[in-house]
Design a protein around this motif. Structure first.
Motif, PDB file in Angstrom:
ATOM      1  N   LYS A 184      49.653  23.342  39.737  1.00 21.40           N
ATOM      2  CA  LYS A 184      48.433  23.918  40.303  1.00 21.40           C
ATOM      3  C   LYS A 184      47.342  24.039  39.244  1.00 21.40           C
ATOM      4  N   TYR A 185      47.745  24.381  38.031  1.00 19.52           N
ATOM      5  CA  TYR A 185      46.746  24.474  36.971  1.00 19.52           C
ATOM      6  C   TYR A 185      46.134  23.105  36.683  1.00 19.52           C
ATOM      7  N   MET A 186      46.996  22.071  36.610  1.00 20.10           N
ATOM      8  CA  MET A 186      46.478  20.731  36.356  1.00 20.10           C
ATOM      9  C   MET A 186      45.540  20.295  37.484  1.00 20.10           C
ATOM     10  N   ALA A 187      45.912  20.604  38.723  1.00 19.36           N
ATOM     11  CA  ALA A 187      45.066  20.221  39.861  1.00 19.36           C
ATOM     12  C   ALA A 187      43.734  20.967  39.841  1.00 19.36           C
ATOM     13  N   SER A 188      43.738  22.209  39.340  1.00 15.64           N
ATOM     14  CA  SER A 188      42.514  23.010  39.332  1.00 15.64           C
ATOM     15  C   SER A 188      41.462  22.460  38.375  1.00 15.64           C
ATOM     16  N   LEU A 189      41.877  21.548  37.490  1.00 13.84           N
ATOM     17  CA  LEU A 189      40.925  20.979  36.541  1.00 13.84           C
ATOM     18  C   LEU A 189      39.921  20.052  37.220  1.00 13.84           C
TER      19      LEU A 189
ATOM     20  N   ASP B 121      34.036  20.920  40.690  1.00 15.66           N
ATOM     21  CA  ASP B 121      32.907  20.372  41.452  1.00 15.66           C
ATOM     22  C   ASP B 121      31.824  19.805  40.547  1.00 15.66           C
ATOM     23  N   ASN B 122      31.975  19.939  39.238  1.00 17.47           N
ATOM     24  CA  ASN B 122      30.944  19.459  38.317  1.00 17.47           C
ATOM     25  C   ASN B 122      31.050  17.971  38.035  1.00 17.47           C
ATOM     26  N   ILE B 123      32.099  17.331  38.528  1.00 16.45           N
ATOM     27  CA  ILE B 123      32.310  15.904  38.282  1.00 16.45           C
ATOM     28  C   ILE B 123      31.538  15.098  39.319  1.00 16.45           C
ATOM     29  N   PRO B 124      30.783  14.066  38.895  1.00 17.75           N
ATOM     30  CA  PRO B 124      30.069  13.213  39.862  1.00 17.75           C
ATOM     31  C   PRO B 124      31.045  12.603  40.861  1.00 17.75           C
ATOM     32  N   PHE B 125      30.622  12.552  42.137  1.00  6.68           N
ATOM     33  CA  PHE B 125      31.528  12.099  43.187  1.00  6.68           C
ATOM     34  C   PHE B 125      32.052  10.692  42.921  1.00  6.68           C
ATOM     35  N   ALA B 126      31.204   9.803  42.390  1.00 10.43           N
ATOM     36  CA  ALA B 126      31.614   8.412  42.167  1.00 10.43           C
ATOM     37  C   ALA B 126      32.773   8.313  41.178  1.00 10.43           C
ATOM     38  N   LEU B 127      32.923   9.321  40.315  1.00  6.63           N
ATOM     39  CA  LEU B 127      33.999   9.294  39.315  1.00  6.63           C
ATOM     40  C   LEU B 127      35.294   9.933  39.831  1.00  6.63           C
ATOM     41  N   LEU B 128      35.241  10.550  41.009  1.00  7.88           N
ATOM     42  CA  LEU B 128      36.403  11.309  41.478  1.00  7.88           C
ATOM     43  C   LEU B 128      37.672  10.463  41.650  1.00  7.88           C
ATOM     44  N   PRO B 129      37.611   9.231  42.213  1.00 10.73           N
ATOM     45  CA  PRO B 129      38.858   8.459  42.304  1.00 10.73           C
ATOM     46  C   PRO B 129      39.524   8.259  40.948  1.00 10.73           C
ATOM     47  N   ALA B 130      38.719   7.922  39.921  1.00 12.18           N
ATOM     48  CA  ALA B 130      39.283   7.720  38.581  1.00 12.18           C
ATOM     49  C   ALA B 130      39.791   9.033  38.000  1.00 12.18           C
ATOM     50  N   VAL B 131      39.042  10.123  38.224  1.00 11.90           N
ATOM     51  CA  VAL B 131      39.450  11.425  37.707  1.00 11.90           C
ATOM     52  C   VAL B 131      40.747  11.886  38.380  1.00 11.90           C
ATOM     53  N   LEU B 132      40.844  11.679  39.696  1.00  5.72           N
ATOM     54  CA  LEU B 132      42.070  12.050  40.406  1.00  5.72           C
ATOM     55  C   LEU B 132      43.263  11.231  39.914  1.00  5.72           C
TER      56      LEU B 132
ATOM     57  N   ILE C  81      44.356  18.303  47.907  1.00  8.29           N
ATOM     58  CA  ILE C  81      43.136  18.558  47.133  1.00  8.29           C
ATOM     59  C   ILE C  81      42.206  17.350  47.211  1.00  8.29           C
ATOM     60  N   ALA C  82      42.772  16.146  47.076  1.00 13.41           N
ATOM     61  CA  ALA C  82      41.959  14.929  47.157  1.00 13.41           C
ATOM     62  C   ALA C  82      41.289  14.810  48.522  1.00 13.41           C
TER      63      ALA C  82
ATOM     64  N   LEU D 107      40.643   7.649  51.868  1.00 14.86           N
ATOM     65  CA  LEU D 107      41.815   6.812  51.596  1.00 14.86           C
ATOM     66  C   LEU D 107      41.856   6.342  50.139  1.00 14.86           C
ATOM     67  N   PRO D 108      40.733   5.861  49.553  1.00 14.15           N
ATOM     68  CA  PRO D 108      40.784   5.509  48.131  1.00 14.15           C
ATOM     69  C   PRO D 108      41.179   6.675  47.232  1.00 14.15           C
ATOM     70  N   MET D 109      40.721   7.883  47.573  1.00 14.63           N
ATOM     71  CA  MET D 109      41.050   9.031  46.739  1.00 14.63           C
ATOM     72  C   MET D 109      42.517   9.433  46.898  1.00 14.63           C
ATOM     73  N   LEU D 110      43.023   9.331  48.131  1.00 13.20           N
ATOM     74  CA  LEU D 110      44.453   9.584  48.322  1.00 13.20           C
ATOM     75  C   LEU D 110      45.281   8.532  47.573  1.00 13.20           C
ATOM     76  N   ALA D 111      44.849   7.266  47.638  1.00 18.57           N
ATOM     77  CA  ALA D 111      45.568   6.193  46.936  1.00 18.57           C
ATOM     78  C   ALA D 111      45.528   6.393  45.425  1.00 18.57           C
ATOM     79  N   ALA D 112      44.412   6.929  44.920  1.00 17.99           N
ATOM     80  CA  ALA D 112      44.301   7.187  43.479  1.00 17.99           C
ATOM     81  C   ALA D 112      45.332   8.225  43.033  1.00 17.99           C
ATOM     82  N   VAL D 113      45.577   9.219  43.888  1.00 19.70           N
ATOM     83  CA  VAL D 113      46.599  10.231  43.573  1.00 19.70           C
ATOM     84  C   VAL D 113      47.989   9.590  43.539  1.00 19.70           C
ATOM     85  N   LEU D 114      48.302   8.785  44.566  1.00 24.60           N
ATOM     86  CA  LEU D 114      49.599   8.106  44.591  1.00 24.60           C
ATOM     87  C   LEU D 114      49.778   7.252  43.345  1.00 24.60           C
ATOM     88  N   SER D 115      48.743   6.505  43.007  1.00 21.65           N
ATOM     89  CA  SER D 115      48.782   5.598  41.868  1.00 21.65           C
ATOM     90  C   SER D 115      48.977   6.355  40.560  1.00 21.65           C
TER      91      SER D 115
END
Length: 518
Positions: free
Chosen positions: A372-377, A380-391, A415-416, A429-437
C-alpha cells in the motif's frame, strides 16, 4: 498490539534489507531471516517478547491457520516433494538417460536444446509453478548433455513461466486477472464489457511479457550471453553446469543409480499423465466451486474458481503412481526405487526451506502494508501522459519488494483504474496492462519471489545465481517497456507504443550481439 506502517517508508526496510543481503552475501536463508526479524521488531515496537510471539504465530500459520490446515501452503509443499520423487524415479529407471540418448539423435545442437525448452515452457502454460518444475524436469537431461548452464536453464524456465501465464486466459494467472479486471470494470460502470475479450485486448499492451519472450527467443537462438550469464555458460563448456563451490543446488539428484532398462516412454508418459491429471483436477475443483455458487459451468469459469494448489498436489500423486508403475514394468529393483524416492524428496528440501522463509517475510510485509505504501507513491502531481510508465515502475518496485505478482495485481489494478477514470477512461486498459507488465518484471527480479525460487529449483540451479544472471535481460526488457508506455501515454496509440518498443528491441539485440562476441 501491532503498529501500522501503511504510510511510512519504514515498511520498505525489511524486504529491502533481505534483498540487499541476499544479493551481496549469497546466503538466502540468512538474508530472509534478518528481514523477517527486522519486520517483526518494527511491528511490535521492538519488543523482544512481542516479536517472539508474533514470529511463532506467523510461522505456525504457514501450516495451521484459522483453526484449520493451511491447505494452499501444505499442498504446494506436497507437490514439491512428490515432483522431486517423480524426477528421481525417472532418473533411477533409466528413462532420463534414454530420453537424452533419443534427443541426441533428434536435437542436433545447443540451440535446438534451448529452443526445445522454450517451446515446452510456452506449451505448459496452465500455472507458473507447474511450468517451472515440470519443464525443468523434462529439459534438464538435454541441456546438461549439451553443456548448457543451469543458470541459462533457469532463465528459460522463468521467462516462459510468468510471461506466458500472464497473457494466457486459460491459466491460473489468466483466470485470476480476468476475475480482478471483471470486478474493476463492473465497479466503474463497464458491466457490459466482455471480461475475456478485454483480457485479450490487453495482451499486446503487456509490453514486458511480449518482449521478454522475444528476447528469450533471440538469446536462445543466437547465444546472446552477457554479464554473469556469460561466465556460467563458459563454465558449463568446461563441464561445470553450476557453481560446485556452493554445494548441491535444490532439486539435484546426482547420486542415484540408473537402470539399464529405461525407455523414453518412462519420461514422457508420467509427465503427460501428470499434466492431464492436473488440468482435470483444476477444472473439476473449479466446477465444484461453480456448482456450490449455483453458477453455470464454463471452462473459463472453472479456471477462475479452481483450487490450484490441491490440483497440483493430486495431479502429481497420479503422475507419481504412473511413474512407479512404469518403473516396475521396466523391472527396476525395489531398492533403487526406494532410494530414488528418498533422494528425490530430500532434494527438494532447500527449495522448501527458502519457500517457507519467503512466505514468512511475505506475511510480515503484508502486516507492514509495504504494498500500500508503494502504491501510494503514485500521486496526482504526475502528468497523465506519464502514468502508464509510472505505474509500470511502481508495480515493478512493489512486486520486487513484496515478492508477489498476484499481490501487486490486487493492490495496483484498482488504483490504476481509479486514476484512469479520473483523467481519461480510454487509457484504462493500457494502464491496467502496465500494472500487469510491471508486476511480472518485479517478480522476475526479486530473490524473494516464489516463482523465481521454483524456477531455480526446476533447473537445479543455485537461487542467487539465477537471480543475478537473469537481471540484465529483465532490465533491458523493462527499459524497452518504459519507453513503450511513455510513447503510448503521450500519443494514446498502442501501435506507436509497439513500434517504439520494436525499434528499441532490434537495437538492443544488435548491441547484445556485439557485447556477447567480445
Amino acid at each position: 498490539m501491532m503498529i501500522s506502517y501503511a504510510d511510512s517508508a519504514l515498511s520498505v526496510l525489511p524486504p529491502l534489507l533481505a534483498i540487499t543481503l541476499a544479493i551481496f552475501t549469497r546466503k538466502v536463508l540468512l538474508s530472509l531471516g534478518v528481514g523477517i526479524l527486522l519486520g517483526a521488531l518494527l511491528l511490535t515496537d521492538f519488543s523482544m517478547i512481542g516479536s517472539g510471539e508474533y514470529l511463532a504465530n506467523t510461522v505456525s500459520q504457514l501450516v495451521w491457520k484459522d483453526a484449520a490446515l493451511n491447505s494452499w501452503n501444505v499442498y504446494i509443499l506436497g507437490f514439491l516433494i512428490v515432483l522431486g520423487m517423480i524426477t528421481a524415479l525417472i532418473t533411477v529407471s533409466g528413462s532420463a538417460r534414454a530420453f537424452a540418448d533419443w534427443a541426441k539423435l533428434h536435437i542436433r545442437n545447443k540451440r535446438d536444446a534451448k529452443l526445445m525448452t522454450m517451446f515446452l515452457g510456452c506449451v505448459v502454460f496452465i500455472d507458473d509453478y507447474f511450468n517451472s518444475l515440470v519443464v525443468g524436469s523434462i529439459s534438464r537431461p538435454i541441456t546438461d548433455r549439451y553443456h548448457i548452464s543451469r543458470a541459462k536453464l533457469a532463465y528459460i524456465l522463468d521467462s516462459t513461466a510468468a510471461p506466458v501465464c500472464v497473457i494466457s486466459p486459460v491459466s491460473s494467472w489468466g483466470a485470476y486477472i480476468i476475475a480482478l479486471i471483471g470486478g474493476i470494470l463492473t465497479a466503474h460502470g463497464f458491466a457490459d464489457a466482455g471480461h475475456l475479450s478485454v483480457f485479450v485486448q490487453m495482451i499486446p499492451m503487456n509490453f514486458y511479457a511480449v518482449f521478454s519472450l522475444l528476447l528469450l527467443l533471440c538469446v536462445a537462438a543466437f547465444s546472446l550471453d552477457v554479464g554473469p550469464m556469460r561466465q556460467h555458460e563458459l563454465n558449463a563448456l568446461r563441464g561445470n553446469l553450476f557453481d560446485e563451490t556452493k554445494g548441491q543446488p535444490p532439486g539435484a539428484t546426482t547420486d542415484l543409480p540408473e537402470a539399464d532398462t529405461g525407455k523414453v516412454i518412462g519420461l514422457f508418459l508420467p509427465i503427460a499423465i501428470l499434466v492431464f491429471a492436473t488440468v482435470y483436477f483444476m477444472v473439476s475443483s473449479g466446477a465444484d466451486s461453480l456448482a456450490a455458487s449455483e453458477l453455470p459451468f464454463s471452462v473459463l469459469g472453472a479456471f477462475e474458481n479452481t483450487d490450484v494448489s490441491s490440483s497440483l498436489f493430486f495431479g502429481s500423486l497420479v503422475g507419481f503412481i504412473a511413474t512407479v508403475g512404469l518403473a516396475i514394468q521396466q523391472k527396476v529393483e525395489w531398492s533403487m526405487l526406494v532410494k530414488g524416492m528418498v533422494v528425490g524428496a530430500r532434494s527438494m528440501l532447500p527449495a522448501i526451506y527458502i519457500l517457507l522463509f519467503a512466505w514468512t517475510i511475505a506475511s510480515v510485509i503484508g502486516q507492514l502494508e509495504t504494498g500500500k505504501y508503494m502504491a501510494s507513491l503514485a500521486t496526482d502531481n504526475i502528468p497523465f501522459a506519464l502514468l502508464p510508465a509510472v505505474l509500470f515502475v511502481l508495480a515493478g518496485v512493489t512486486a520486487f519488494s513484496t515478492g508477489t505478482s498476484w499481490g501487486t495485481f490486487g493492490i495496483m489494478l484498482p488504483i490504476a483504474a481509479d486514476m484512469a477514470m479520473g483523467s481519461d477512461s480510454s487509457m484504462m486498459l493500457p494502464m491496467l496492462a502496465a500494472v500487469l507488465s510491471g508486476a511480472v518484471f518485479g517478480d522476475h527480479c526479486s530473490p524473494i519471489s516464489d516463482t523465481t525460487i521454483l524456477s531455480s529449483t526446476g533447473a537445479s540451479c543455485h537461487h542467487i545465481d539465477h537471480v543475478v544472471t537473469q537481471l540484465p535481460y529483465a532490465l533491458i526488457t523493462a527499459f524497452i517497456s518504459i519507453v513503450g508506455y511513455t510513447v503510448l501515454g503521450f500519443t494514446g496509440s498502442l501501435m506507436a507504443g509497439l513500434i517504439s518498443c520494436s525499434v528499441l528491441f532490434v537495437i538492443s539485440i544488435v548491441i547484445l550481439h556485439f557485447w556477447a562476441k567480445k
